[in-house]
Design a protein around this motif. Sequence first.
Motif, mmCIF file in Angstrom:
data_model
loop_
_atom_site.group_PDB
_atom_site.id
_atom_site.type_symbol
_atom_site.label_atom_id
_atom_site.label_comp_id
_atom_site.label_asym_id
_atom_site.label_seq_id
_atom_site.Cartn_x
_atom_site.Cartn_y
_atom_site.Cartn_z
ATOM 1 N N LEU A 55 46.299 73.298 35.764
ATOM 2 C CA LEU A 55 45.288 74.546 35.438
ATOM 3 C C LEU A 55 45.570 74.932 34.125
ATOM 4 C CD1 LEU A 55 43.452 76.846 36.366
ATOM 5 C CD2 LEU A 55 45.531 77.916 36.814
ATOM 6 N N ALA A 56 46.884 75.017 33.562
ATOM 7 C CA ALA A 56 47.199 75.544 32.162
ATOM 8 C C ALA A 56 46.986 74.444 31.262
ATOM 9 C CB ALA A 56 48.553 75.888 32.067
ATOM 10 N N GLY A 57 47.163 73.406 31.434
ATOM 11 C CA GLY A 57 47.353 72.061 30.516
ATOM 12 C C GLY A 57 46.060 71.572 30.144
ATOM 13 N N CYS A 81 48.383 74.569 25.056
ATOM 14 C CA CYS A 81 49.347 74.912 26.045
ATOM 15 C C CYS A 81 50.699 74.245 26.047
ATOM 16 C CB CYS A 81 48.648 74.913 27.572
ATOM 17 S SG CYS A 81 49.799 75.370 28.691
ATOM 18 N N LEU A 82 51.636 75.173 26.052
ATOM 19 C CA LEU A 82 53.089 74.653 26.515
ATOM 20 C C LEU A 82 53.465 75.688 27.651
ATOM 21 C CD1 LEU A 82 55.477 72.711 25.836
ATOM 22 C CD2 LEU A 82 56.054 74.254 24.417
ATOM 23 N N LEU A 83 53.828 74.974 28.973
ATOM 24 C CA LEU A 83 54.265 75.696 29.834
ATOM 25 C C LEU A 83 55.634 76.478 29.584
ATOM 26 C CD1 LEU A 83 53.157 73.865 33.152
ATOM 27 C CD2 LEU A 83 52.161 76.133 32.295
ATOM 28 N N ILE A 100 49.217 84.051 33.385
ATOM 29 C CA ILE A 100 48.105 83.690 34.268
ATOM 30 C C ILE A 100 48.475 84.026 35.752
ATOM 31 C CG2 ILE A 100 46.458 81.968 34.825
ATOM 32 C CD1 ILE A 100 46.948 80.425 32.499
ATOM 33 N N LYS A 101 47.510 84.683 36.268
ATOM 34 C CA LYS A 101 47.743 84.906 37.712
ATOM 35 C C LYS A 101 46.886 83.832 38.507
ATOM 36 C CE LYS A 101 49.974 88.568 37.613
ATOM 37 N NZ LYS A 101 50.366 89.684 38.364
ATOM 38 N N ALA A 102 47.525 83.185 39.267
ATOM 39 C CA ALA A 102 46.824 81.841 39.743
ATOM 40 C C ALA A 102 46.844 81.821 41.382
ATOM 41 C CB ALA A 102 47.579 80.541 39.357
ATOM 42 N N THR A 103 46.042 81.199 41.968
ATOM 43 C CA THR A 103 46.035 81.017 43.421
ATOM 44 C C THR A 103 45.378 79.672 43.868
ATOM 45 O OG1 THR A 103 43.763 81.967 43.659
ATOM 46 C CG2 THR A 103 45.659 83.477 43.913
ATOM 47 N N ILE A 104 45.892 79.182 44.929
ATOM 48 C CA ILE A 104 45.123 78.050 45.326
ATOM 49 C C ILE A 104 44.747 78.317 46.919
ATOM 50 C CG2 ILE A 104 45.624 75.618 46.376
ATOM 51 C CD1 ILE A 104 48.159 75.411 44.083
ATOM 52 N N ALA A 142 52.573 80.743 29.762
ATOM 53 C CA ALA A 142 52.290 79.530 28.938
ATOM 54 C C ALA A 142 52.200 79.944 27.601
ATOM 55 C CB ALA A 142 50.945 78.966 29.240
ATOM 56 N N GLY A 143 53.077 79.199 26.445
ATOM 57 C CA GLY A 143 52.816 79.405 25.261
ATOM 58 C C GLY A 143 51.336 79.112 24.496
#
Length: 138
Positions: free
Chosen positions: A68-70, A78-80, A115-119, A134-135
Amino acid sequence: MNHYTLADIQPGLTHSFTVTITQEMMDQFHAITGDCSPIHMDAAYAAQRGYAAPVVYGMLGASFFSTLAGVHLPGEHCLLHSVESKFSKPIFVGDTLTISGKVSEVNETFREITIKATITNQDGVKVTRGVIKAGVAK
């Protein structure tokens, strides 16, 4: 792949994608991690615990937060920094998951987004929740 920079990102920006969990994914995760817990490997053991089938590794599901982030939000730049996950419901082989994220905060001083994330599974059930930091390159 998206190419958002920090200047492009505002709270409320969202992205999502879907993936179907396969037995091959489970086998590869097992090979990489060495996690041989019977809840993931043994149908009879899973049934004794009240599950219809072996439970997918929670971290396999949560690993899609990295995608999602990358790849999506922000993508290339992005850098987590961190991922916090809560496993709400089990995932099973064959489930189709929708991984969704929404930017809740942009910190320009530290060049970091939250980031608020859901699956959710194919039935609309939330199986995993997460908070991703994430940076992001300027």
